[in-house]
Design a protein around this motif. Structure first.
Motif, PDB file in Angstrom:
ATOM      1  N   MET A 178       0.990  -1.274  -0.040  1.00  0.00           N
ATOM      2  CA  MET A 178       0.087   0.082  -0.103  1.00  0.00           C
ATOM      3  C   MET A 178       0.911   1.385   0.030  1.00  0.00           C
ATOM      4  SD  MET A 178      -2.916  -1.152   2.770  1.00  0.00           S
ATOM      5  CE  MET A 178      -1.923  -2.110   3.811  1.00  0.00           C
ATOM      6  N   GLN A 179       0.447   2.055  -0.956  1.00  0.00           N
ATOM      7  CA  GLN A 179       1.431   3.464  -1.079  1.00  0.00           C
ATOM      8  C   GLN A 179       0.879   4.326   0.353  1.00  0.00           C
ATOM      9  OE1 GLN A 179      -1.399   3.380  -2.505  1.00  0.00           O
ATOM     10  NE2 GLN A 179      -2.315   5.296  -3.237  1.00  0.00           N
ATOM     11  N   LYS A 180       1.904   5.252   0.629  1.00  0.00           N
ATOM     12  CA  LYS A 180       1.815   6.116   1.990  1.00  0.00           C
ATOM     13  C   LYS A 180       1.993   7.665   1.335  1.00  0.00           C
ATOM     14  CE  LYS A 180       3.195   5.614   6.703  1.00  0.00           C
ATOM     15  NZ  LYS A 180       4.189   4.696   7.258  1.00  0.00           N
ATOM     16  N   GLN A 181       1.019   8.348   1.374  1.00  0.00           N
ATOM     17  CA  GLN A 181       1.070   9.729   1.278  1.00  0.00           C
ATOM     18  C   GLN A 181       1.852  10.411   2.188  1.00  0.00           C
ATOM     19  OE1 GLN A 181      -2.913  11.575   0.933  1.00  0.00           O
ATOM     20  NE2 GLN A 181      -3.394  10.379  -1.066  1.00  0.00           N
ATOM     21  N   GLN A 182       2.368  11.798   1.821  1.00  0.00           N
ATOM     22  CA  GLN A 182       2.935  12.484   3.025  1.00  0.00           C
ATOM     23  C   GLN A 182       1.993  12.677   4.242  1.00  0.00           C
ATOM     24  OE1 GLN A 182       2.715  16.689   2.049  1.00  0.00           O
ATOM     25  NE2 GLN A 182       4.056  17.284   3.851  1.00  0.00           N
ATOM     26  N   ASP A 183       2.569  12.417   5.310  1.00  0.00           N
ATOM     27  CA  ASP A 183       1.826  12.380   6.459  1.00  0.00           C
ATOM     28  C   ASP A 183       1.831  13.881   7.145  1.00  0.00           C
ATOM     29  OD1 ASP A 183       0.773  11.868   8.938  1.00  0.00           O
ATOM     30  OD2 ASP A 183       2.443  10.623   9.761  1.00  0.00           O
ATOM     31  N   LEU A 184       0.620  14.513   7.043  1.00  0.00           N
ATOM     32  CA  LEU A 184       0.083  15.900   7.160  1.00  0.00           C
ATOM     33  C   LEU A 184      -0.267  15.893   8.828  1.00  0.00           C
ATOM     34  CD1 LEU A 184      -1.860  16.762   4.321  1.00  0.00           C
ATOM     35  CD2 LEU A 184       0.366  17.642   5.040  1.00  0.00           C
ATOM     36  N   TYR A 185      -0.457  14.622   9.355  1.00  0.00           N
ATOM     37  CA  TYR A 185      -1.055  14.698  10.822  1.00  0.00           C
ATOM     38  C   TYR A 185      -0.074  13.543  11.573  1.00  0.00           C
ATOM     39  CZ  TYR A 185      -4.988  17.366   8.698  1.00  0.00           C
ATOM     40  OH  TYR A 185      -5.461  18.402   7.987  1.00  0.00           O
ATOM     41  N   PRO A 186       0.944  13.718  11.730  1.00  0.00           N
ATOM     42  CA  PRO A 186       1.881  12.698  12.511  1.00  0.00           C
ATOM     43  C   PRO A 186       1.338  12.506  13.748  1.00  0.00           C
ATOM     44  CG  PRO A 186       3.151  14.708  12.065  1.00  0.00           C
ATOM     45  CD  PRO A 186       1.914  15.020  11.531  1.00  0.00           C
ATOM     46  N   THR A 187       1.248  11.443  14.242  1.00  0.00           N
ATOM     47  CA  THR A 187       0.918  10.892  15.710  1.00  0.00           C
ATOM     48  C   THR A 187       1.717   9.698  16.184  1.00  0.00           C
ATOM     49  OG1 THR A 187      -0.812  10.782  16.919  1.00  0.00           O
ATOM     50  CG2 THR A 187      -1.177   9.966  15.117  1.00  0.00           C
ATOM     51  N   ARG A 188       1.843   9.577  17.504  1.00  0.00           N
ATOM     52  CA  ARG A 188       2.349   8.431  18.007  1.00  0.00           C
ATOM     53  C   ARG A 188       3.673   8.114  17.495  1.00  0.00           C
ATOM     54  NH1 ARG A 188      -2.889   4.046  17.849  1.00  0.00           N
ATOM     55  NH2 ARG A 188      -4.410   5.760  17.880  1.00  0.00           N
ATOM     56  N   ILE A 189       4.463   9.095  17.085  1.00  0.00           N
ATOM     57  CA  ILE A 189       5.963   9.056  16.640  1.00  0.00           C
ATOM     58  C   ILE A 189       6.672   9.974  17.652  1.00  0.00           C
ATOM     59  CG2 ILE A 189       7.490   9.848  14.835  1.00  0.00           C
ATOM     60  CD1 ILE A 189       4.954   9.384  13.059  1.00  0.00           C
ATOM     61  N   ASP A 190       6.690  11.010  18.061  1.00  0.00           N
ATOM     62  CA  ASP A 190       7.431  11.966  18.836  1.00  0.00           C
ATOM     63  C   ASP A 190       6.977  11.451  20.312  1.00  0.00           C
ATOM     64  OD1 ASP A 190       8.175  13.202  16.614  1.00  0.00           O
ATOM     65  OD2 ASP A 190       6.882  15.261  16.722  1.00  0.00           O
ATOM     66  N   ASP A 191       8.035  11.898  21.027  1.00  0.00           N
ATOM     67  CA  ASP A 191       7.834  11.672  22.479  1.00  0.00           C
ATOM     68  C   ASP A 191       7.397  12.857  23.179  1.00  0.00           C
ATOM     69  OD1 ASP A 191       9.894  13.264  22.439  1.00  0.00           O
ATOM     70  OD2 ASP A 191      11.355  11.842  23.728  1.00  0.00           O
ATOM     71  N   GLN A 192       6.818  13.755  22.607  1.00  0.00           N
ATOM     72  CA  GLN A 192       6.216  14.840  23.319  1.00  0.00           C
ATOM     73  C   GLN A 192       4.842  15.003  22.549  1.00  0.00           C
ATOM     74  OE1 GLN A 192       6.682  16.673  26.065  1.00  0.00           O
ATOM     75  NE2 GLN A 192       8.676  15.377  26.282  1.00  0.00           N
ATOM     76  N   PRO A 193       3.686  15.333  23.047  1.00  0.00           N
ATOM     77  CA  PRO A 193       2.430  15.854  22.236  1.00  0.00           C
ATOM     78  C   PRO A 193       2.834  17.097  21.787  1.00  0.00           C
ATOM     79  CG  PRO A 193       2.015  16.100  24.922  1.00  0.00           C
ATOM     80  CD  PRO A 193       3.501  15.311  24.563  1.00  0.00           C
ATOM     81  N   ARG A 194       1.977  17.252  20.586  1.00  0.00           N
ATOM     82  CA  ARG A 194       1.939  18.874  20.172  1.00  0.00           C
ATOM     83  C   ARG A 194       0.656  18.905  19.550  1.00  0.00           C
ATOM     84  NH1 ARG A 194       4.462  19.254  14.957  1.00  0.00           N
ATOM     85  NH2 ARG A 194       4.945  17.246  14.204  1.00  0.00           N
ATOM     86  N   ILE A 195       0.386  20.038  19.335  1.00  0.00           N
ATOM     87  CA  ILE A 195      -0.995  20.715  18.580  1.00  0.00           C
ATOM     88  C   ILE A 195      -0.635  21.215  17.077  1.00  0.00           C
ATOM     89  CG2 ILE A 195      -2.753  22.079  18.865  1.00  0.00           C
ATOM     90  CD1 ILE A 195      -2.638  22.137  21.763  1.00  0.00           C
ATOM     91  N   VAL A 196      -1.268  20.508  16.029  1.00  0.00           N
ATOM     92  CA  VAL A 196      -0.989  20.934  14.809  1.00  0.00           C
ATOM     93  C   VAL A 196      -2.178  21.446  14.392  1.00  0.00           C
ATOM     94  CG1 VAL A 196      -0.443  19.751  12.639  1.00  0.00           C
ATOM     95  CG2 VAL A 196       0.552  18.620  14.828  1.00  0.00           C
ATOM     96  N   ASP A 197      -1.860  22.528  13.344  1.00  0.00           N
ATOM     97  CA  ASP A 197      -3.260  23.000  12.787  1.00  0.00           C
ATOM     98  C   ASP A 197      -3.915  22.108  11.524  1.00  0.00           C
ATOM     99  OD1 ASP A 197      -2.991  25.184  14.181  1.00  0.00           O
ATOM    100  OD2 ASP A 197      -2.046  26.578  12.821  1.00  0.00           O
ATOM    101  N   ARG A 198      -5.126  22.136  11.668  1.00  0.00           N
ATOM    102  CA  ARG A 198      -5.844  21.376  10.827  1.00  0.00           C
ATOM    103  C   ARG A 198      -5.350  21.843   9.064  1.00  0.00           C
ATOM    104  NH1 ARG A 198     -11.563  18.961  10.858  1.00  0.00           N
ATOM    105  NH2 ARG A 198     -12.084  18.592   8.535  1.00  0.00           N
TER     106      ARG A 198
END
Lengths: 313, 313
Positions: free
Chosen positions: B1-21
């Motif tokens: 399965m192909q994978k598009q650019q990840d505009l909404y990364p999650t469960r990757i960094d060790d700090q939470p952050r707030i990303v704009d939609r």
């Protein structure tokens, strides 16, 4: 300890049953002077609870909130028996006997306006049967399942009759988002006799999650079908008076807002504890006062006869 | 399965952050014909949800309620993967893929009025990404903790963009007593990137109680401070449309009243699933459709360009 006739048997039969209340609800004469007017006493008589906004001044509330904050900090991880933690998160859920251990709450239970209101309801001088703070933290605060306080106080503490009142004194807003207290108005006129024997040292587990003394589904459904549910939104400055036998509980709190309340339970000096009615040994003093110290209600109020029946409304 | 650019990364960094939609909220042109008027589309755009009373007739509701009752009976103890039980009591909590397995719910997701409303929101034909019934039984129904559905659908199912809408179709009243859905209006414009790696076969545990993909306390507090909480009371006949990224959750239910809702999640045909963005393997088909069957929105409605940006309101 002597044992009176058991008018409210519970945890004895293997089937739940609904028993009529034989005790009055409002004990004093309706003309007794005090902060509650006739309509408010009437409300309490019918519903088993009464919400009184703006009972305490902003200054008093600020002092209490400071003390609350201090208590929470002081008790986190203290390991004292008086402190109950949330089942999952370990956060402070309840602290008992705060009237004994913290001067600000000691003063609160001697507040003359509060005592006069209690006198109007109980028709006599009173003492603190139990005091506590329930914190119900934000995000992870768990529910308090439906219960009648009196069922436990009768079964485990030996409180003979229904002549005690709880004062819920909110330290934060209580609303539909953070697990406000739900009450079944009118349920105080019925006593749900529960099944299951009280285990030894039941309180150590029951304060986190009660398993004995829990009303059955059919009785709860019967009460709610008959009376509905109310969840008065309340907040700092108010007092919610509720009868010892009104059925109440609250849902969990995933909101970010803690729902912190101070509870002062006043029991009539004519209703002191006996041997427990359905437990081998009484609970500790911090949960149920066996050495009552009458608080001295306002002497200007007339003293009705101790056994006076409720006024007809 | 192909994978598009990840505009909404999650469960990757060790700090939470707030990303704009970066995605639109309402995709269709505001003049697109359908059951939702301009004010309603405007509401949805701003709050991320929209409550529409009296969307379905009494007859339709009765048919759905019968099917609900039947489904619950049929699935109790069925042991099927599609059925999730309450953590403590073992009662049926959720049944997934009901549009596939039960004809009445299959018809529901092809209801032309519903599809036209979905078309107005998503600006394209759609398919069912997921369907389920949440029962939340009375007395012992547990909370659903705060979450953005999109966070899980993106991380575990590979949904690339925010172009999906949930329709909550109440089968019972949802009110302040039985754990009504709480939403943070406006939260759909922010994406809370969560911490913690997705465990293998996470869904088997997460459907009972989610531990990965859970927003952190600080981000939740930030959202609630900014936007507050709403908990629309709703009931049979209504539809609550809510955006895939709006933050929502609900408290427990100790009331005797079950809180049963059918959920139909519509995803745009231009937003089909890719490889999961933060999990080793995709979840099963009953949780996330990988074989989309477009539902054929009303052909009389004009078809806007697939990539059209949200109209300015």
């Amino acid at each position: 300890m002597q044992k009176q006739q058991d008018l409210y048997p519970t945890r004895i039969d293997d089937q739940p049953r609904i028993v009529d209340r034989v005790d009055p609800v409002v004990y004093s004469d309706p003309v007794t002077r005090g902060p509650l007017d006739y309509a408010q006493l009437d409300d309490f008589e019918h519903k088993g609870f009464l919400h009184v906004p703006e009972f305490f001044s902003g200054d008093t509330v600020a002092t209490l909130q400071d003390a609350l904050h201090h208590t929470r900090q002081a008790e986190a991880g203290s390991g004292r028996a008086e402190v109950v933690e949330e089942p999952d998160s370990g956060e402070v859920r309840s602290v008992f006997a705060v009237h004994r251990d913290y001067p600000v709450f000691g003063e609160l239970c001697r507040d003359q306006r509060l005592l006069r209101a209690v006198f109007q309801l109980l028709g006599s001088d009173a003492y603190i049967h139990q005091s506590r703070i329930n914190f119900k933290p934000g995000f992870r605060g768990k529910e308090f399942y439906w219960h009648s306080d009196f069922e436990t106080w009768h079964a485990e503490d030996g409180m003979p009759r229904m002549r005690a009142v709880s004062c819920l004194i909110p330290m934060t807003p209580n609303n539909q988002y953070n697990g406000a207290l739900m009450l079944i108005p009118g349920s105080h006129r019925h006593y749900i006799s529960c099944v299951g024997e009280t285990p030894q040292n039941h309180y150590k587990q029951s304060l986190k999650q009660q398993r004995t003394g829990v009303p059955d589904d059919d009785s709860l459904r019967w009460l709610v079908d008959k009376y509905g549910i109310e969840a008065p939104a309340t907040g700092p400055g108010s007092v919610l008076f509720f009868d010892c036998n009104v059925m109440h509980g609250s849902n969990s709190n995933i909101s970010p807002f803690p729902r912190s309340n101070v509870f002062m339970v006043f029991n009539s000096v004519y209703n002191t504890l006996q041997a427990p009615f359905s437990a081998d040994s009484p609970r500790p003093e911090f949960l149920a006062t066996r050495q009552p110290r009458p608080l001295g209600a306002d002497k200007t109020a007339p003293t009705p006869a101790a056994s006076r029946r409720s006024h007809a409304i």
